[in-house]
Scaffold this active site. Sequence first.
Site, short mmCIF file in Angstrom:
data_model
loop_
_atom_site.label_atom_id
_atom_site.label_comp_id
_atom_site.label_asym_id
_atom_site.label_seq_id
_atom_site.Cartn_x
_atom_site.Cartn_y
_atom_site.Cartn_z
N ASP A 1 -12.69 1.64 0.16
CA ASP A 1 -11.43 2.02 0.78
C ASP A 1 -11.31 3.54 0.64
O ASP A 1 -10.94 4.05 -0.42
CB ASP A 1 -10.27 1.30 0.09
N TYR B 7 -4.94 0.36 -4.90
CA TYR B 7 -3.96 -0.03 -3.88
C TYR B 7 -4.64 0.01 -2.53
O TYR B 7 -5.30 1.00 -2.20
CB TYR B 7 -2.78 0.95 -3.91
N LYS C 256 -5.23 8.39 6.97
CA LYS C 256 -4.74 9.73 6.60
C LYS C 256 -5.46 10.86 7.36
O LYS C 256 -5.15 11.09 8.52
CB LYS C 256 -4.80 9.91 5.09
N1 HOZ Z 1 1.37 4.54 -0.37
C1 HOZ Z 1 1.56 5.94 -0.32
C2 HOZ Z 1 1.04 6.62 -1.51
N2 HOZ Z 1 -0.15 6.17 -2.06
C3 HOZ Z 1 3.00 6.32 -0.15
C4 HOZ Z 1 3.30 6.51 1.26
C5 HOZ Z 1 4.67 7.13 1.53
O1 HOZ Z 1 5.62 6.88 0.82
O2 HOZ Z 1 4.74 7.85 2.49
#
Ligand code: HOZ
Length: 423
Positions: A239, A144, A267
Amino acid sequence: MITKNSEKLYRRASGFMPGGVNSPVRAFRSVGGTPLFIERAKGSRIYDADGNEFIDYVCSWGPNILGHAHPSITEAVKKTCDTGLTFGACHKGEIRLAELIRRHFPSMEMLRLVNSGTEAVMSAVRAARGFTHRDKIVKFEGCYHGHSDGLLVRGGSGLLTGSVPDSSGVPRGYTDTTLLARYNDRRSVESLFACDGRNIACVIVEPCAANMGVVPPSEGFLQFLRSITKRYGAVLIFDEVITGFRLGIGGAQAYYGVTPDMTTLGKIVGGGMPLAVYGGRREIMECVAPLGSVYQAGTLSGNPVAVSAGIAAIEELEKAPEIYDELERKSAMIEAAMKEAGLRVNRCGSLLTAFFTNEDVTDYNSAKSADTAAYAEYFVYLLEHGIYTAPSQFEAMFVSAAHSDSDIEATCEIISKFQGKGR
Ligand code: HOZ
């Protein structure tokens, strides 16, 4: 567990936001029940609107490697707020953060600060295309890379959680140039390059996948990606939005000893504030405006408050390098407890996933073999015992430096007593 207040808040939120949330996995759809509304957090703990207290292993999906509301970070943020929230102009903090990043990610010879992982990846891919004058990109099933159009193909995270392999609303033409390979499968990559190698601008990969649950790279896989991209003149993008500053202060590239051409960070690099980064080899980054013709811009890019949080977080990690050994030790204890409960575990440093399947999980298909109902049972069991983990089989458990030995011991004891059907 009483969740009356969260339920009430969720009903109100649902009138405003799709599914009552601002990011789909938070809706608890695949585990059932009502999402918890969090009121405050400190260290290893979060507290919800009903006064329930949890040991938190979501850690805001990764940024909080030092725990919630770390004093150095909150102090830095408060101080910066007093001098202005945003300038839309250059400031000294940007240079300090860039220096810190390049010190630990020397492959990022030049970089740009942006606001989210999605934006960092979208911009990195554009720079790779501009640099190579090629259109096609290779991504891996189950990885992802945020929600930009061209990357919403066979994605992990919320797409896997919601069983939506491809998002609607993305015109076909936007994904025609996205080629799919299988994670940990060299042959799938070789055949894409054999067919179309001279049109491939880049290969983008999570160097340790963490959005189909945690799936580490097999021995030599990243080295293989390094050599095939070099051979065909394609850009290799790591990534590292999740792995950056997590697998070690130098991220996955230092951990595995493989140097990509470009890297995206998010992050941890923002210390809990909205900040992300893309960067890489100087000659690629010199294609970005105003030096080159690849356009990318942002009013809040390099936002001083977010930058101060990022600087404080990285400085803390520099001051206490033993954090990473500690994270390893604590995460190994949790892994052992999961195994004691009969669960199948993938772990890479402080990223873990207990998979409810009988197969080894090495790629998208094996991840998808997991029994999500069994995971839901495990999730609810943990929640009812005061442990907050990802409300999805296809995400990571994040261990932080704020998890004390007694937090870890309590967690291990609870996990090792799990009696659910997925064992
Ligand atoms: N895409 C995030 C986890 N891989 C989730 C982000 C969220 O819901 O805060």
